[in-house]
Design a protein around this motif. Structure first.
Motif, PDB file in Angstrom:
ATOM      1  N   SER A 110     -74.907  25.607   0.136  1.00 25.78           N
ATOM      2  CA  SER A 110     -75.245  24.008   0.129  1.00 25.78           C
ATOM      3  C   SER A 110     -74.001  23.382  -0.091  1.00 25.78           C
ATOM      4  O   SER A 110     -73.410  23.775  -0.893  1.00 25.78           O
ATOM      5  CB  SER A 110     -76.332  23.356  -0.388  1.00 25.78           C
ATOM      6  OG  SER A 110     -76.276  23.544  -2.016  1.00 25.78           O
ATOM      7  N   ALA A 111     -73.806  22.220   0.535  1.00 29.23           N
ATOM      8  CA  ALA A 111     -72.546  21.244   0.007  1.00 29.23           C
ATOM      9  C   ALA A 111     -72.573  20.869  -1.473  1.00 29.23           C
ATOM     10  O   ALA A 111     -71.485  21.011  -1.876  1.00 29.23           O
ATOM     11  CB  ALA A 111     -72.365  20.198   0.801  1.00 29.23           C
ATOM     12  N   THR A 112     -73.659  20.831  -1.927  1.00 29.22           N
ATOM     13  CA  THR A 112     -73.816  20.341  -3.396  1.00 29.22           C
ATOM     14  C   THR A 112     -73.511  21.453  -4.324  1.00 29.22           C
ATOM     15  O   THR A 112     -72.716  20.971  -5.233  1.00 29.22           O
ATOM     16  CB  THR A 112     -75.137  19.590  -3.607  1.00 29.22           C
ATOM     17  OG1 THR A 112     -76.139  20.752  -3.431  1.00 29.22           O
ATOM     18  CG2 THR A 112     -75.356  18.272  -2.770  1.00 29.22           C
ATOM     19  N   PRO A 155     -67.258  14.903  16.897  1.00 33.91           N
ATOM     20  CA  PRO A 155     -66.996  15.231  15.446  1.00 33.91           C
ATOM     21  C   PRO A 155     -67.567  14.087  14.438  1.00 33.91           C
ATOM     22  O   PRO A 155     -67.278  12.962  14.848  1.00 33.91           O
ATOM     23  CB  PRO A 155     -65.602  15.482  15.204  1.00 33.91           C
ATOM     24  CG  PRO A 155     -64.940  15.000  16.383  1.00 33.91           C
ATOM     25  CD  PRO A 155     -65.777  14.814  17.533  1.00 33.91           C
ATOM     26  N   ALA A 156     -68.054  14.438  13.425  1.00 34.86           N
ATOM     27  CA  ALA A 156     -68.727  13.287  12.546  1.00 34.86           C
ATOM     28  C   ALA A 156     -67.912  14.052  10.986  1.00 34.86           C
ATOM     29  O   ALA A 156     -68.286  14.778  10.438  1.00 34.86           O
ATOM     30  CB  ALA A 156     -70.199  13.313  12.190  1.00 34.86           C
ATOM     31  N   VAL A 157     -66.766  13.317  10.868  1.00 35.73           N
ATOM     32  CA  VAL A 157     -66.042  13.922   9.662  1.00 35.73           C
ATOM     33  C   VAL A 157     -65.614  12.711   8.593  1.00 35.73           C
ATOM     34  O   VAL A 157     -65.626  11.498   9.257  1.00 35.73           O
ATOM     35  CB  VAL A 157     -64.641  14.537  10.295  1.00 35.73           C
ATOM     36  CG1 VAL A 157     -65.306  15.636  11.401  1.00 35.73           C
ATOM     37  CG2 VAL A 157     -63.973  13.450  11.233  1.00 35.73           C
ATOM     38  N   SER A 195     -71.994  16.708   3.186  1.00 33.58           N
ATOM     39  CA  SER A 195     -73.246  16.056   2.841  1.00 33.58           C
ATOM     40  C   SER A 195     -73.840  16.124   1.341  1.00 33.58           C
ATOM     41  O   SER A 195     -73.887  17.384   1.101  1.00 33.58           O
ATOM     42  CB  SER A 195     -74.383  15.955   3.819  1.00 33.58           C
ATOM     43  OG  SER A 195     -73.799  15.648   5.043  1.00 33.58           O
ATOM     44  N   PRO A 196     -74.320  15.081   0.740  1.00 34.52           N
ATOM     45  CA  PRO A 196     -74.332  13.878   1.323  1.00 34.52           C
ATOM     46  C   PRO A 196     -72.957  13.098   0.935  1.00 34.52           C
ATOM     47  O   PRO A 196     -71.903  13.771   0.679  1.00 34.52           O
ATOM     48  CB  PRO A 196     -75.414  13.102   0.282  1.00 34.52           C
ATOM     49  CG  PRO A 196     -74.976  14.002  -0.819  1.00 34.52           C
ATOM     50  CD  PRO A 196     -74.971  15.332  -0.500  1.00 34.52           C
ATOM     51  N   ALA A 197     -72.875  11.633   1.204  1.00 30.33           N
ATOM     52  CA  ALA A 197     -71.838  11.022   1.179  1.00 30.33           C
ATOM     53  C   ALA A 197     -71.195  11.147  -0.450  1.00 30.33           C
ATOM     54  O   ALA A 197     -71.796  11.598  -1.092  1.00 30.33           O
ATOM     55  CB  ALA A 197     -72.011   9.385   1.456  1.00 30.33           C
ATOM     56  N   TYR A 198     -69.723  10.915  -0.294  1.00 25.53           N
ATOM     57  CA  TYR A 198     -68.977  11.153  -1.582  1.00 25.53           C
ATOM     58  C   TYR A 198     -69.735  10.629  -2.880  1.00 25.53           C
ATOM     59  O   TYR A 198     -69.789  11.208  -3.912  1.00 25.53           O
ATOM     60  CB  TYR A 198     -67.766  10.802  -1.587  1.00 25.53           C
ATOM     61  CG  TYR A 198     -66.766  11.540  -2.354  1.00 25.53           C
ATOM     62  CD1 TYR A 198     -66.665  12.964  -2.189  1.00 25.53           C
ATOM     63  CD2 TYR A 198     -66.101  11.003  -3.685  1.00 25.53           C
ATOM     64  CE1 TYR A 198     -65.670  13.685  -3.213  1.00 25.53           C
ATOM     65  CE2 TYR A 198     -65.362  11.718  -4.305  1.00 25.53           C
ATOM     66  CZ  TYR A 198     -65.218  12.914  -4.126  1.00 25.53           C
ATOM     67  OH  TYR A 198     -64.473  13.714  -5.052  1.00 25.53           O
ATOM     68  N   GLY A 199     -70.044   9.290  -2.949  1.00 23.12           N
ATOM     69  CA  GLY A 199     -70.746   8.423  -3.874  1.00 23.12           C
ATOM     70  C   GLY A 199     -71.705   9.435  -4.378  1.00 23.12           C
ATOM     71  O   GLY A 199     -71.813   9.677  -5.813  1.00 23.12           O
ATOM     72  N   GLU A 200     -72.586   9.918  -3.589  1.00 23.67           N
ATOM     73  CA  GLU A 200     -73.885  10.562  -3.990  1.00 23.67           C
ATOM     74  C   GLU A 200     -73.512  11.886  -4.686  1.00 23.67           C
ATOM     75  O   GLU A 200     -74.125  12.379  -5.537  1.00 23.67           O
ATOM     76  CB  GLU A 200     -74.702  10.616  -2.864  1.00 23.67           C
ATOM     77  CG  GLU A 200     -76.248  11.324  -3.213  1.00 23.67           C
ATOM     78  CD  GLU A 200     -77.353  11.298  -2.114  1.00 23.67           C
ATOM     79  OE1 GLU A 200     -78.191  11.817  -2.201  1.00 23.67           O
ATOM     80  OE2 GLU A 200     -76.811  10.428  -1.090  1.00 23.67           O
ATOM     81  N   THR A 233     -71.933  14.678   8.235  1.00 26.38           N
ATOM     82  CA  THR A 233     -73.078  14.206   9.160  1.00 26.38           C
ATOM     83  C   THR A 233     -73.334  12.679   9.124  1.00 26.38           C
ATOM     84  O   THR A 233     -73.828  12.015  10.135  1.00 26.38           O
ATOM     85  CB  THR A 233     -74.334  14.959   8.915  1.00 26.38           C
ATOM     86  OG1 THR A 233     -74.051  16.341   9.198  1.00 26.38           O
ATOM     87  CG2 THR A 233     -75.359  14.687   9.868  1.00 26.38           C
ATOM     88  N   GLU A 234     -73.286  11.918   7.806  1.00 34.08           N
ATOM     89  CA  GLU A 234     -73.572  10.690   7.758  1.00 34.08           C
ATOM     90  C   GLU A 234     -72.531   9.698   7.982  1.00 34.08           C
ATOM     91  O   GLU A 234     -72.751   8.667   8.212  1.00 34.08           O
ATOM     92  CB  GLU A 234     -73.808  10.383   6.137  1.00 34.08           C
ATOM     93  CG  GLU A 234     -74.791  11.087   5.521  1.00 34.08           C
ATOM     94  CD  GLU A 234     -74.696  12.610   4.993  1.00 34.08           C
ATOM     95  OE1 GLU A 234     -75.566  13.048   4.458  1.00 34.08           O
ATOM     96  OE2 GLU A 234     -73.806  13.045   5.470  1.00 34.08           O
ATOM     97  N   SER A 235     -71.349  10.226   8.877  1.00 29.24           N
ATOM     98  CA  SER A 235     -70.290   9.134   9.289  1.00 29.24           C
ATOM     99  C   SER A 235     -70.732   8.339  10.277  1.00 29.24           C
ATOM    100  O   SER A 235     -71.713   8.815  11.170  1.00 29.24           O
ATOM    101  CB  SER A 235     -69.117  10.082   9.962  1.00 29.24           C
ATOM    102  OG  SER A 235     -68.489  11.015   9.160  1.00 29.24           O
TER     103      SER A 235
END
Length: 328
Positions: free
Chosen positions: A202-204, A138-140, A175-180, A82-84
């Protein structure tokens, strides 16, 4: 939503599993794409190329490649983020339509390192285009992996590519972005923290579960056991079918799963709405320049008996090459 996991087994074989999680059917078929096909960027034709490698891909709506591998053992996987933020399209920069983004790498590179070098050299831009049928844009982000076990995650958060490149980056979700995501994993028990591994969708939580279980796979005694092991991990992070809650109409569910054996060049596909697993052995396909493209019609495979099952390498029908979504 989606999950992707890379596993380098004790024998050195590299397998990649991914779940396609989405809120509606993506009308996915498999395609065999030979060398020698001419393509362009889909945003004006400033970047054009001739496919150096043949590939097998899963295509959404027969207009965008979202998963697959090439004959050199490079795999590609598109997942939601989503953050793309792809920035404003700058015609002075090399650019690729999001629909053909992954395919560019499968067409042109044998390893992750080669692909990353090109990204860092060109700072290629990605241009999002809406699905003609729904208008959804798309936000990918993109994952690449290869037969050495190397891995890269490519994200656009400010209009330019951020590349996470290491054999260690074996898991990717959303989400969130990869570094996070990497920072959050450090809070989980077994990865440096005290938090238990979460069991939600959830993604995490999926990120932590996938990272936990892929490290604990037993040594397989055959190619079939290796593929089964990878399926066991991605099924653990799959999303069940469920009725969307009020106000949340876009709840995702796992609609299909793949395992790519990048070492032995086998691509395995499982739909969650059909009973049979199918696979393609790339060595059995004709990727020679001038060979026709092939389409495996998964949408028409509705029979419980006598339908597609097992090795379907010989079941592709001749077809015109994929026509990617492009800018009008």
């Amino acid at each position: 939503m989606c999950t992707r996991v890379v596993w380098t087994g004790p024998s050195g074989d590299v397998l990649v599993g991914r779940n396609m999680d989405y809120h509606r059917d993506t009308a996915t078929n498999l395609w065999s794409l030979p060398r020698g096909i001419e393509r362009d960027d889909g945003v004006g034709g400033h970047l054009s190329w001739t496919a150096k490698y043949g590939s097998v891909v899963a295509a959404a709506y027969d207009m965008m490649t979202v998963d697959g591998m090439n004959e050199a053992g490079l795999g590609g996987h598109i997942l939601w983020l989503t953050e793309s933020d792809y920035g404003t399209y700058d015609k002075s920069r090399p650019a690729l339509s999001v629909a053909v983004w992954m395919q560019y790498f499968l067409d042109n590179f044998a390893t992750v390192a080669e692909a990353v070098e090109w990204i860092e050299k060109t700072q290629v831009q990605v241009v999002p285009l809406g699905d003609p049928a729904t208008g959804e844009v798309p936000a990918v982000h993109l994952a690449l992996d290869d037969a050495t076990g190397d891995s890269a995650v490519i994200e656009y958060l400010d209009g330019t590519p951020t590349v996470w490149h290491s054999h260690d980056y074996a898991v990717m979700t959303n989400s969130p972005a990869y570094g996070e995501q990497l920072d959050l994993l450090k809070q989980v028990r077994g990865f440096g923290g005290d938090e238990p591994i979460g069991g939600t969708g959830s993604a995490t939580d999926r990120f932590a579960r996938a990272a936990h279980y892929v490290e604990r796979l037993p040594e397989p005694q055959s190619r079939v056991q290796a593929i089964a092991g990878m399926f066991s991990v991605i099924r653990n992070v799959a999303q069940p079918f469920r009725t969307p809650a009020p106000g949340k109409p876009f709840v995702s569910q796992t609609i299909w799963q793949t395992v790519a054996d990048l070492t032995n060049k086998r691509y395995v596909f499982e739909s969650t709405t059909r009973p049979n697993i199918v696979w393609v052995d790339l060595d059995e396909l004709d990727f020679s320049e001038g060979a026709p493209a092939g389409k495996l019609d998964l949408l028409g495979d509705t029979a419980l008996e006598g339908g597609l099952a097992g090795n379907v390498s010989g079941r592709f029908e001749k077809a015109d090459p994929l026509t990617f979504i492009s800018m009008p």
